[in-house]
Design a protein around this motif. Structure first.
Motif, PDB file in Angstrom:
ATOM      1  N   LYS A 211       3.910   5.400  -5.931  1.00 34.20           N
ATOM      2  CA  LYS A 211       3.791   5.358  -7.381  1.00 34.20           C
ATOM      3  C   LYS A 211       2.753   6.357  -7.853  1.00 34.20           C
ATOM      4  CE  LYS A 211       5.275   0.616  -8.069  1.00 34.20           C
ATOM      5  NZ  LYS A 211       4.873  -0.741  -8.443  1.00 34.20           N
ATOM      6  N   LYS A 212       1.681   6.505  -7.092  1.00 35.44           N
ATOM      7  CA  LYS A 212       0.616   7.440  -7.449  1.00 35.44           C
ATOM      8  C   LYS A 212       1.127   8.867  -7.496  1.00 35.44           C
ATOM      9  CE  LYS A 212      -3.988   8.816  -5.895  1.00 35.44           C
ATOM     10  NZ  LYS A 212      -5.004   8.605  -4.864  1.00 35.44           N
TER      11      LYS A 212
ATOM     12  N   ASP B   5       0.826  -1.212   0.000  1.00 38.33           N
ATOM     13  CA  ASP B   5       0.000   0.000   0.000  1.00 38.33           C
ATOM     14  C   ASP B   5       0.855   1.254   0.000  1.00 38.33           C
ATOM     15  OD1 ASP B   5       0.897  -0.581   2.517  1.00 38.33           O
ATOM     16  OD2 ASP B   5      -0.934   0.067   3.548  1.00 38.33           O
ATOM     17  N   ILE B   6       1.985   1.208   0.672  1.00 39.34           N
ATOM     18  CA  ILE B   6       2.899   2.356   0.667  1.00 39.34           C
ATOM     19  C   ILE B   6       3.505   2.528  -0.715  1.00 39.34           C
ATOM     20  CG2 ILE B   6       5.029   3.274   1.647  1.00 39.34           C
ATOM     21  CD1 ILE B   6       4.297   1.801   4.227  1.00 39.34           C
ATOM     22  N   GLU B   7       3.854   1.404  -1.368  1.00 39.59           N
ATOM     23  CA  GLU B   7       4.398   1.484  -2.721  1.00 39.59           C
ATOM     24  C   GLU B   7       3.389   2.066  -3.682  1.00 39.59           C
ATOM     25  OE1 GLU B   7       5.712  -2.414  -3.768  1.00 39.59           O
ATOM     26  OE2 GLU B   7       7.259  -2.443  -2.211  1.00 39.59           O
ATOM     27  N   GLU B   8       2.106   1.692  -3.563  1.00 33.91           N
ATOM     28  CA  GLU B   8       1.063   2.232  -4.425  1.00 33.91           C
ATOM     29  C   GLU B   8       0.924   3.737  -4.270  1.00 33.91           C
ATOM     30  OE1 GLU B   8      -2.633   0.178  -3.970  1.00 33.91           O
ATOM     31  OE2 GLU B   8      -1.653  -1.784  -4.067  1.00 33.91           O
ATOM     32  N   ILE B   9       0.991   4.219  -3.011  1.00 32.63           N
ATOM     33  CA  ILE B   9       0.869   5.654  -2.757  1.00 32.63           C
ATOM     34  C   ILE B   9       2.056   6.390  -3.374  1.00 32.63           C
ATOM     35  CG2 ILE B   9       0.886   7.425  -0.955  1.00 32.63           C
ATOM     36  CD1 ILE B   9      -0.639   5.402   0.812  1.00 32.63           C
TER      37      ILE B   9
END
Length: 146
Positions: free
Chosen positions: A142-143, A136-140
């Motif tokens: 990347k966003k 979830d931290i990686e997704e944020i």
């Protein structure tokens, strides 16, 4: 007796300087000088001058023993061994429990829902060491383009 006389003479000299300073109408400075000049006689009357002499002699005797007596060095070696044993025991307890000393892993609350799939692979990536998942931290990141 001699130390009391010397302290009284120092105080008298300081009070004379304070009087001369007050004569020049510098009363605040004169008051400070008088306060400092009363310290020697006060220390002598309270017996703290003699106590200070005893402390200096005791520290000097200990320092001479430190240099000349092997038993003092052996005492420091025993103290060092005690510190090393304490550190090793602390390190061993942390390694055996897997958590920092004094801290237990937090248990989920009674009413809190369990996370499903937190330990499983998500998006083809294995979970991080220690059971933590940072997807979830990686997704944020990347966003936001980081």
């Amino acid at each position: 007796m001699l130390t009391t006389t010397v302290c009284a003479a120092l105080s008298a000299a300081g009070l004379a300087v304070a009087f001369l300073t007050a004569w020049r109408r510098r009363f605040v400075v004169a008051t400070r000088i008088a306060a400092v000049s009363l310290l020697p006689v006060g220390l002598a009357m309270a017996g703290l001058v003699g106590l200070g002499g005893k402390i200096v002699r005791a520290v000097g005797s200990w320092a001479a023993d430190l240099v000349l007596k092997p038993t003092v060095w052996a005492g420091f070696a025993v103290l060092a061994a005690a510190v090393v044993l304490y550190v090793v025991a602390s390190f061993a307890s942390r390694r055996s429990s897997g958590a920092p000393a004094g801290r237990q892993p937090a248990a989920p609350e009674a009413g809190a829902p369990q996370q499903v799939g937190s330990g499983a692979k998500e998006k083809g990536k294995p979970s991080a060491a220690g059971g933590e998942d940072f997807s979830d931290i990686e997704e944020i990141l990347k966003k936001h383009g980081i």
